[in-house]
Design a protein around this motif. Sequence first.
Motif, mmCIF file in Angstrom:
data_model
loop_
_atom_site.group_PDB
_atom_site.id
_atom_site.type_symbol
_atom_site.label_atom_id
_atom_site.label_comp_id
_atom_site.label_asym_id
_atom_site.label_seq_id
_atom_site.Cartn_x
_atom_site.Cartn_y
_atom_site.Cartn_z
ATOM 1 N N ALA A 187 0.802 -1.221 0.000
ATOM 2 C CA ALA A 187 0.000 0.000 0.000
ATOM 3 C C ALA A 187 0.834 1.270 0.000
ATOM 4 C CB ALA A 187 -0.931 -0.010 1.211
ATOM 5 N N THR A 188 2.153 1.151 0.055
ATOM 6 C CA THR A 188 3.020 2.326 0.063
ATOM 7 C C THR A 188 3.562 2.538 -1.348
ATOM 8 O OG1 THR A 188 3.640 1.898 2.351
ATOM 9 C CG2 THR A 188 5.069 3.368 1.100
ATOM 10 N N ALA A 189 3.392 3.760 -1.853
ATOM 11 C CA ALA A 189 3.868 4.079 -3.197
ATOM 12 C C ALA A 189 5.207 4.795 -3.112
ATOM 13 C CB ALA A 189 2.857 4.958 -3.924
ATOM 14 N N GLY A 190 6.112 4.434 -3.987
ATOM 15 C CA GLY A 190 7.406 5.103 -4.045
ATOM 16 C C GLY A 190 8.281 4.479 -5.095
ATOM 17 N N HIS A 191 9.130 5.270 -5.699
ATOM 18 C CA HIS A 191 10.098 4.779 -6.685
ATOM 19 C C HIS A 191 9.411 4.058 -7.840
ATOM 20 C CE1 HIS A 191 13.061 5.901 -3.698
ATOM 21 N NE2 HIS A 191 12.432 5.148 -2.824
ATOM 22 N N ASN A 192 8.228 4.545 -8.236
ATOM 23 C CA ASN A 192 7.478 4.009 -9.376
ATOM 24 C C ASN A 192 6.897 2.611 -9.151
ATOM 25 O OD1 ASN A 192 7.931 6.356 -10.928
ATOM 26 N ND2 ASN A 192 9.972 5.609 -11.438
ATOM 27 N N TYR A 193 6.720 2.196 -7.923
ATOM 28 C CA TYR A 193 6.062 0.918 -7.635
ATOM 29 C C TYR A 193 5.454 0.988 -6.242
ATOM 30 C CZ TYR A 193 10.331 -0.161 -5.001
ATOM 31 O OH TYR A 193 11.378 -0.122 -4.127
ATOM 32 N N ASN A 194 4.600 0.021 -5.922
ATOM 33 C CA ASN A 194 4.009 -0.087 -4.593
ATOM 34 C C ASN A 194 4.706 -1.201 -3.830
ATOM 35 O OD1 ASN A 194 2.196 1.917 -5.222
ATOM 36 N ND2 ASN A 194 0.540 0.513 -5.725
ATOM 37 N N TYR A 195 4.810 -1.025 -2.518
ATOM 38 C CA TYR A 195 5.463 -2.035 -1.696
ATOM 39 C C TYR A 195 4.828 -2.059 -0.304
ATOM 40 C CZ TYR A 195 8.037 1.975 0.205
ATOM 41 O OH TYR A 195 8.374 3.166 0.779
ATOM 42 N N ALA A 196 5.038 -3.178 0.384
ATOM 43 C CA ALA A 196 4.601 -3.301 1.775
ATOM 44 C C ALA A 196 5.687 -2.665 2.635
ATOM 45 C CB ALA A 196 4.405 -4.766 2.142
ATOM 46 N N ASN A 197 5.335 -1.647 3.415
ATOM 47 C CA ASN A 197 6.346 -0.966 4.223
ATOM 48 C C ASN A 197 6.724 -1.805 5.448
ATOM 49 O OD1 ASN A 197 4.328 -0.491 6.160
ATOM 50 N ND2 ASN A 197 3.910 1.559 5.398
ATOM 51 N N LEU A 198 7.797 -1.416 6.118
ATOM 52 C CA LEU A 198 8.309 -2.187 7.247
ATOM 53 C C LEU A 198 7.277 -2.358 8.362
ATOM 54 C CD1 LEU A 198 10.651 -3.728 8.571
ATOM 55 C CD2 LEU A 198 11.505 -1.537 9.420
#
Length: 142
Positions: A16-27
């Motif tokens: 759900a976290t957007a960054g660097h042109n992709y979405n990822y699960a944050n820590l």
Amino acid sequence: MKLAEFQRLLTQPEKATAGHNYNYANLPSVLNAIRSVGGVGVSQRIDGSATLVTKITGIDEITDESRFEIPAGFFEPRKGMSSAQIYGSAITYARRYAVCAMLGIVGVDEDDDASLEPAPTRSEPSKPVFAVPSVTLSKPNA
């Protein structure tokens, strides 16, 4: 607990976290997903200036520490970030990747549920791509 049981009980964190042109699960979402299973602990520390050491407890098959040397490129200056922010960002990135790699956590996109549904079944049997001729071997006459 066995690793397979942990992975079966784990609800993959959402990317759900957007960054660097992709979405990822944050820590935090990764750690919350681990805590929700119960009985599994994660300990992480920096050894020296750039080595992340991760220890998992409560999983039978994981008995060693993981050591991850954070690449020097992670600490290069970035526009709008102080040295402390760059260092913290590199460590957080390494922490997330280390724990995910050790426990098989991949995270899911909001639309990943559709990809988890079984593929439609075919109404006709599949046809072989090629046929293997029948071969009979016999001993040569001596």
